[in-house]
Design a protein around this motif. Structure first.
Motif, PDB file in Angstrom:
ATOM      1  N   TYR A   1       7.435   0.804  -1.817  1.00 29.90           N
ATOM      2  CA  TYR A   1       6.200   0.982  -2.478  1.00 29.90           C
ATOM      3  C   TYR A   1       6.363   1.312  -4.059  1.00 29.90           C
ATOM      4  CZ  TYR A   1       1.307   2.984  -2.962  1.00 29.90           C
ATOM      5  OH  TYR A   1      -0.147   2.970  -3.472  1.00 29.90           O
TER       6      TYR A   1
ATOM      7  N   PHE B   1      -2.029  -3.725  -2.918  1.00 27.35           N
ATOM      8  CA  PHE B   1      -1.010  -4.911  -3.272  1.00 27.35           C
ATOM      9  C   PHE B   1      -1.434  -6.254  -2.834  1.00 27.35           C
ATOM     10  CE2 PHE B   1       1.753  -0.762  -3.828  1.00 27.35           C
ATOM     11  CZ  PHE B   1       1.510  -0.720  -5.068  1.00 27.35           C
ATOM     12  N   THR B   2      -2.165  -6.407  -1.947  1.00 28.30           N
ATOM     13  CA  THR B   2      -2.635  -7.957  -1.313  1.00 28.30           C
ATOM     14  C   THR B   2      -3.229  -8.610  -2.238  1.00 28.30           C
ATOM     15  OG1 THR B   2      -2.519  -7.003   1.060  1.00 28.30           O
ATOM     16  CG2 THR B   2      -3.629  -8.935   0.462  1.00 28.30           C
ATOM     17  N   THR B   3      -2.772  -9.512  -2.716  1.00 26.71           N
ATOM     18  CA  THR B   3      -3.507 -10.438  -3.804  1.00 26.71           C
ATOM     19  C   THR B   3      -3.503 -11.920  -3.303  1.00 26.71           C
ATOM     20  OG1 THR B   3      -1.577 -11.059  -4.929  1.00 26.71           O
ATOM     21  CG2 THR B   3      -2.948  -9.103  -5.570  1.00 26.71           C
ATOM     22  N   THR B   4      -4.398 -12.510  -3.508  1.00 26.75           N
ATOM     23  CA  THR B   4      -4.567 -14.092  -3.269  1.00 26.75           C
ATOM     24  C   THR B   4      -4.080 -14.871  -4.344  1.00 26.75           C
ATOM     25  OG1 THR B   4      -6.585 -13.406  -1.616  1.00 26.75           O
ATOM     26  CG2 THR B   4      -5.937 -15.825  -2.488  1.00 26.75           C
ATOM     27  N   GLU B   5      -3.087 -15.626  -3.984  1.00 28.24           N
ATOM     28  CA  GLU B   5      -2.493 -16.565  -5.256  1.00 28.24           C
ATOM     29  C   GLU B   5      -3.470 -17.687  -5.407  1.00 28.24           C
ATOM     30  OE1 GLU B   5       1.535 -17.375  -4.504  1.00 28.24           O
ATOM     31  OE2 GLU B   5       2.000 -15.375  -4.873  1.00 28.24           O
TER      32      GLU B   5
ATOM     33  N   HIS C   1      -1.054  -2.351   1.501  1.00 29.98           N
ATOM     34  CA  HIS C   1      -1.492  -3.557   2.020  1.00 29.98           C
ATOM     35  C   HIS C   1      -3.089  -3.598   1.257  1.00 29.98           C
ATOM     36  CE1 HIS C   1      -4.450  -5.933   4.493  1.00 29.98           C
ATOM     37  NE2 HIS C   1      -3.307  -6.759   4.519  1.00 29.98           N
ATOM     38  N   ARG C   2      -3.689  -2.584   1.012  1.00 33.62           N
ATOM     39  CA  ARG C   2      -4.914  -2.368   0.522  1.00 33.62           C
ATOM     40  C   ARG C   2      -4.803  -2.602  -1.005  1.00 33.62           C
ATOM     41  NH1 ARG C   2      -5.687   2.361   1.616  1.00 33.62           N
ATOM     42  NH2 ARG C   2      -5.683   3.489  -0.352  1.00 33.62           N
TER      43      ARG C   2
ATOM     44  N   LEU D   1       6.785  -1.989  -5.744  1.00 38.09           N
ATOM     45  CA  LEU D   1       5.731  -2.772  -6.101  1.00 38.09           C
ATOM     46  C   LEU D   1       4.910  -2.014  -6.860  1.00 38.09           C
ATOM     47  CD1 LEU D   1       4.330  -3.580  -2.377  1.00 38.09           C
ATOM     48  CD2 LEU D   1       5.258  -5.045  -4.184  1.00 38.09           C
TER      49      LEU D   1
ATOM     50  N   HIS E   1       3.542  -3.582 -10.750  1.00 38.31           N
ATOM     51  CA  HIS E   1       2.189  -3.523 -11.135  1.00 38.31           C
ATOM     52  C   HIS E   1       1.831  -2.374 -12.117  1.00 38.31           C
ATOM     53  CE1 HIS E   1       0.049  -6.265  -7.911  1.00 38.31           C
ATOM     54  NE2 HIS E   1       1.608  -6.173  -7.323  1.00 38.31           N
TER      55      HIS E   1
END
Length: 206
Positions: free
Chosen positions: A129, A200-204, A197-198, A132, A136
């Motif tokens: 964590y 740091f989840t990103t859609t490339e 997950h909430r 990450l 960010h």
């Protein structure tokens, strides 16, 4: 869970003491290593079946663990200092349960293995964590000024030290206490992973 509140209480006197120590020329890394050495002595005393005496060394060790950061803030914080501090902490955290296991493998072996595995999992979730969060550009000072991002959880440093104190006061209850604390460590890690997950989840983009 308790670290943020504890920091508000202990940081002011630690910062004052840290400034005095810094003026003597003692560096933060030396304080870190001294704290680790004292913590390992506490573990050795637990192994030698002297848990009440171990409490004294455990308490001084954790004082040093808080003091090293205060000394660093009074002089100059370094990335290596933060790295050394977290490495020393994890070695100490592992040494205490290991000492109870070695003291009585038949009674404490299974529970100790479960507890150490939970520490391993929880530490991995914590450090992952932090990586990450750094990527960010996230920052927090809720648990004091740190070199790494300290994500909160059910169990943090304050709860772990309280748990170790309880183990030294009630060594005959190591096994049931270890099963309970280990389960809470697993829960802490899983909740941290869910938070990661909430956040740091990103859609490339394709």
């Amino acid at each position: 869970m308790l670290d943020a509140g504890a920091r508000r209480i202990i940081d002011p006197p630690l910062n004052m003491l840290g400034r005095h120590v810094a003026r003597t020329g003692i560096g933060a890394n030396a304080v870190t290593l001294a704290g680790l050495a004292l913590g390992l002595v506490a573990a050795g005393l637990i192994y030698a079946d002297r848990p009440w005496l171990a409490l004294l060394f455990l308490a001084i060790s954790r004082l040093a663990d808080g003091l090293d950061g205060a000394v660093a803030r009074a002089t100059a914080k370094t990335d290596f200092g933060g790295y050394l501090d977290i490495a020393a902490d994890f070695l100490f955290y592992g040494a205490v349960p290991l000492a109870f296991v070695l003291n009585d493998p038949a009674a404490n072996g299974a529970a100790g293995a479960f507890l150490l595995a939970s520490f391993y999992f929880n530490a991995t979730s914590f450090l992952g964590y932090a990586i990450l969060a750094e990527k960010h550009d996230m920052e927090t000072a809720a648990q004091g000024s740190k070199s790494l991002y300290f994500s909160n959880g059910i169990l943090e440093g304050t709860e772990t030290i309280a748990f170790f104190v309880l183990l030294c006061l009630l060594p005959g209850l190591f096994a049931p206490l270890a099963w309970v604390f280990g389960a809470l460590c697993y829960a802490t890690a899983l909740l941290r992973i869910a938070a990661a997950h909430r956040i740091f989840t990103t859609t490339e983009s394709p």
